[in-house]
Design an enzyme around this catalytic site. Structure first.
Site, PDB file in Angstrom:
ATOM      1  N   ASP A  12       0.601  -1.325   0.276  1.00  0.00           N
ATOM      2  CA  ASP A  12      -0.093  -0.063   0.036  1.00  0.00           C
ATOM      3  C   ASP A  12       0.655   1.313   0.076  1.00  0.00           C
ATOM      4  O   ASP A  12       2.054   1.331   0.806  1.00  0.00           O
ATOM      5  CB  ASP A  12      -1.065  -0.034   1.109  1.00  0.00           C
ATOM      6  CG  ASP A  12      -2.206   1.011   1.439  1.00  0.00           C
ATOM      7  OD1 ASP A  12      -2.472   1.405  -0.078  1.00  0.00           O
ATOM      8  OD2 ASP A  12      -2.681   1.262   1.928  1.00  0.00           O
ATOM      9  N   GLY A  13       0.440   2.273  -0.324  1.00  0.00           N
ATOM     10  CA  GLY A  13       0.721   3.405  -0.985  1.00  0.00           C
ATOM     11  C   GLY A  13       1.397   4.200  -2.203  1.00  0.00           C
ATOM     12  O   GLY A  13       1.877   4.720  -1.781  1.00  0.00           O
ATOM     13  N   GLY A  15      -0.404   5.308  -4.699  1.00  0.00           N
ATOM     14  CA  GLY A  15      -0.787   6.782  -4.639  1.00  0.00           C
ATOM     15  C   GLY A  15      -0.006   7.953  -3.880  1.00  0.00           C
ATOM     16  O   GLY A  15       0.479   8.980  -3.983  1.00  0.00           O
ATOM     17  N   ARG A  16       0.120   7.700  -2.487  1.00  0.00           N
ATOM     18  CA  ARG A  16       0.508   8.591  -1.983  1.00  0.00           C
ATOM     19  C   ARG A  16       1.567   9.061  -2.093  1.00  0.00           C
ATOM     20  O   ARG A  16       2.567  10.285  -1.912  1.00  0.00           O
ATOM     21  CB  ARG A  16       0.428   8.459  -0.226  1.00  0.00           C
ATOM     22  CG  ARG A  16      -1.107   9.135   0.379  1.00  0.00           C
ATOM     23  CD  ARG A  16      -0.997   8.376   1.814  1.00  0.00           C
ATOM     24  NE  ARG A  16      -1.828   6.526   0.891  1.00  0.00           N
ATOM     25  CZ  ARG A  16      -1.301   5.365   2.767  1.00  0.00           C
ATOM     26  NH1 ARG A  16      -1.036   6.039   3.777  1.00  0.00           N
ATOM     27  NH2 ARG A  16      -1.662   3.901   2.170  1.00  0.00           N
ATOM     28  N   HIS A  29       2.325   3.514  -9.001  1.00  0.00           N
ATOM     29  CA  HIS A  29       2.190   2.139  -8.942  1.00  0.00           C
ATOM     30  C   HIS A  29       3.322   2.284 -10.286  1.00  0.00           C
ATOM     31  O   HIS A  29       4.069   0.578  -9.993  1.00  0.00           O
ATOM     32  CB  HIS A  29       0.953   2.384 -10.438  1.00  0.00           C
ATOM     33  CG  HIS A  29      -0.640   2.211  -9.392  1.00  0.00           C
ATOM     34  ND1 HIS A  29      -0.164   1.797  -8.119  1.00  0.00           N
ATOM     35  CD2 HIS A  29      -1.255   3.202  -9.705  1.00  0.00           C
ATOM     36  CE1 HIS A  29      -1.517   1.911  -7.685  1.00  0.00           C
ATOM     37  NE2 HIS A  29      -2.131   2.512  -8.366  1.00  0.00           N
ATOM     38  N   SER A  58      -7.426  -5.694  -6.009  1.00  0.00           N
ATOM     39  CA  SER A  58      -8.457  -6.485  -5.047  1.00  0.00           C
ATOM     40  C   SER A  58      -9.748  -6.875  -6.322  1.00  0.00           C
ATOM     41  O   SER A  58      -9.642  -5.222  -6.694  1.00  0.00           O
ATOM     42  CB  SER A  58      -8.268  -5.577  -3.605  1.00  0.00           C
ATOM     43  OG  SER A  58      -8.677  -4.523  -3.972  1.00  0.00           O
ATOM     44  N   GLU A  60     -11.975  -5.005  -4.750  1.00  0.00           N
ATOM     45  CA  GLU A  60     -12.419  -3.675  -4.616  1.00  0.00           C
ATOM     46  C   GLU A  60     -12.165  -2.670  -5.363  1.00  0.00           C
ATOM     47  O   GLU A  60     -12.606  -1.425  -5.361  1.00  0.00           O
ATOM     48  CB  GLU A  60     -12.257  -3.385  -3.272  1.00  0.00           C
ATOM     49  CG  GLU A  60     -13.617  -3.930  -2.059  1.00  0.00           C
ATOM     50  CD  GLU A  60     -12.610  -5.451  -2.230  1.00  0.00           C
ATOM     51  OE1 GLU A  60     -11.988  -6.093  -1.824  1.00  0.00           O
ATOM     52  OE2 GLU A  60     -14.194  -6.785  -2.087  1.00  0.00           O
ATOM     53  N   TRP A  62     -11.781  -2.499  -8.546  1.00  0.00           N
ATOM     54  CA  TRP A  62     -12.237  -1.917  -9.659  1.00  0.00           C
ATOM     55  C   TRP A  62     -13.132  -0.867  -9.648  1.00  0.00           C
ATOM     56  O   TRP A  62     -13.598   0.314 -10.449  1.00  0.00           O
ATOM     57  CB  TRP A  62     -13.333  -2.817 -10.142  1.00  0.00           C
ATOM     58  CG  TRP A  62     -12.963  -4.257 -10.363  1.00  0.00           C
ATOM     59  CD1 TRP A  62     -12.799  -5.439  -9.642  1.00  0.00           C
ATOM     60  CD2 TRP A  62     -12.446  -4.748 -11.318  1.00  0.00           C
ATOM     61  NE1 TRP A  62     -11.929  -6.287 -10.327  1.00  0.00           N
ATOM     62  CE2 TRP A  62     -12.076  -6.415 -11.580  1.00  0.00           C
ATOM     63  CE3 TRP A  62     -12.478  -4.080 -12.983  1.00  0.00           C
ATOM     64  CZ2 TRP A  62     -11.142  -6.905 -12.548  1.00  0.00           C
ATOM     65  CZ3 TRP A  62     -11.191  -4.979 -13.752  1.00  0.00           C
ATOM     66  CH2 TRP A  62     -10.987  -6.288 -13.330  1.00  0.00           C
ATOM     67  N   ARG A  64     -11.920   2.176  -8.255  1.00  0.00           N
ATOM     68  CA  ARG A  64     -10.897   3.074  -8.586  1.00  0.00           C
ATOM     69  C   ARG A  64     -11.340   3.589  -9.748  1.00  0.00           C
ATOM     70  O   ARG A  64     -12.273   3.322 -10.819  1.00  0.00           O
ATOM     71  CB  ARG A  64      -9.692   2.334  -8.428  1.00  0.00           C
ATOM     72  CG  ARG A  64      -8.771   1.989  -7.398  1.00  0.00           C
ATOM     73  CD  ARG A  64      -7.752   1.441  -7.138  1.00  0.00           C
ATOM     74  NE  ARG A  64      -7.225   1.677  -6.490  1.00  0.00           N
ATOM     75  CZ  ARG A  64      -6.505   2.434  -5.364  1.00  0.00           C
ATOM     76  NH1 ARG A  64      -5.652   2.550  -5.558  1.00  0.00           N
ATOM     77  NH2 ARG A  64      -5.883   1.998  -3.628  1.00  0.00           N
ATOM     78  N   LEU A 124      10.833 -20.279  -5.541  1.00  0.00           N
ATOM     79  CA  LEU A 124      10.685 -18.802  -4.863  1.00  0.00           C
ATOM     80  C   LEU A 124       8.689 -19.533  -6.052  1.00  0.00           C
ATOM     81  O   LEU A 124       9.847 -19.464  -7.451  1.00  0.00           O
ATOM     82  CB  LEU A 124      10.945 -17.754  -4.798  1.00  0.00           C
ATOM     83  CG  LEU A 124       9.820 -16.755  -3.838  1.00  0.00           C
ATOM     84  CD1 LEU A 124      10.322 -17.093  -2.142  1.00  0.00           C
ATOM     85  CD2 LEU A 124      10.034 -15.717  -4.599  1.00  0.00           C
ATOM     86  N   GLU A 191       2.198 -14.044  11.697  1.00  0.00           N
ATOM     87  CA  GLU A 191       2.680 -12.661  12.401  1.00  0.00           C
ATOM     88  C   GLU A 191       1.645 -11.365  11.499  1.00  0.00           C
ATOM     89  O   GLU A 191       2.546 -11.561  10.750  1.00  0.00           O
ATOM     90  CB  GLU A 191       4.003 -12.930  12.753  1.00  0.00           C
ATOM     91  CG  GLU A 191       4.117 -14.309  13.822  1.00  0.00           C
ATOM     92  CD  GLU A 191       3.550 -13.784  15.645  1.00  0.00           C
ATOM     93  OE1 GLU A 191       3.786 -13.122  15.189  1.00  0.00           O
ATOM     94  OE2 GLU A 191       3.251 -14.962  15.698  1.00  0.00           O
TER      95      GLU A 191
END
Ligand code: FPP
Length: 225
Positions: A12-13, A15-16, A29, A58, A60, A62, A64, A124, A191
């Site tokens: 997250d973050g 955009g900011r 992005h 996510s 959610e 969409w 945006r 991985l 955790e």
């Protein structure tokens, strides 16, 4: 000492990060995609980390603005095509989770191509959560299992989810302290680490520090020491 075999990250973050520099959100992005590459390469070189699951889009997201969604789709498509070589060089297997049927046919094709081309890699496993929401994932699993005879066991349920693996360490960048519908079943005993660092500023150095802290945590899984 705990081993962080499965690390999941809410990135997250973006955009900011861009807005703080007077740039358009999409620049955040773009910068975020570079960090995805850096963190994936770092994890692929670690002896302990087996899986890295990243929340890229996510169910959610969409909501945006259309242009931002379109940009994210294009960025993802380019990222996958450009990074195929890096996946192969680092022996990384790509496994998407989420309901990608909502994406364009051409993006679905790119996703399937990278998945197929990396399917022999045994280092991985990098999972990108794409049109992913834990509630949607669980409802899809329930619908798959509902006509089964007999009771549904936790193992059956877990094996029907997109992501069938418990998370050891879940990190969220960007300062907020919530799970935002990410791996709600799989993170039951994870955790949780929250950092104020915005995703484009996240680094392998910070990841190393978090893993060191995680290594020392006493995990009891509901039992006693
Ligand atoms: C949150 O930042 C991030 C996303 C919505 C998606 C994550 C996308 C990337 C890291 C870039 C593309 C990824 C790949 C795999 C190519 P935000 O826009 O919510 O930030 P904000 O909270 O500051 O607005």
């Amino acid at each position: 000492m705990n081993q962080a075999k499965h690390i999941a990250i809410i990135m997250d973050g973006n955009g900011r990060w861009a807005e703080a520099q007077g740039k358009k959100r999409i620049k955040g992005h773009e910068a975020g995609a570079k960090v995805v590459k850096e963190i994936t390469t770092y994890c692929s070189n670690s002896q302990d980390i087996e899986r890295l699951t990243l929340y890229a889009f996510s169910t959610e997201n969409w909501k945006r603005p259309r242009l931002e969604v379109e940009f994210l789709m294009k960025l993802l498509d380019n990222y996958l095509k450009n990074e195929l070589e890096v996946y192969l060089e680092n022996n990384v297997r790509f496994e998407p989770i989420g309901d990608i049927r909502a994406f364009s046919k051409s993006l679905q094709k790119t996703i399937a191509m990278v998945q197929k081309e990396t399917s022999h890699c045994d280092g991985l496993i990098q999972s990108l959560a794409l049109n992913y929401g834990a509630q949607d994932e669980m409802i899809r699993a329930i619908n798959t299992l509902k006509n089964q005879e007999g009771d549904i066991t936790p193992e059956m349920f877990s094996n029907t989810l997109d992501c069938k693996h418990d998370v050891d360490l879940l990190i969220r960048t960007g300062g907020d302290k919530r799970l935002s519908n990410f791996l709600l079943w799989q993170a039951a005993y994870a955790e949780l680490f929250f950092t104020n660092t915005l995703w484009p500023d996240f680094s392998t150095k910070e990841l190393e520090k978090i893993i060191k802290k995680f290594n020392k945590v006493e995990r009891r899984f509901g039992g006693l020491k």
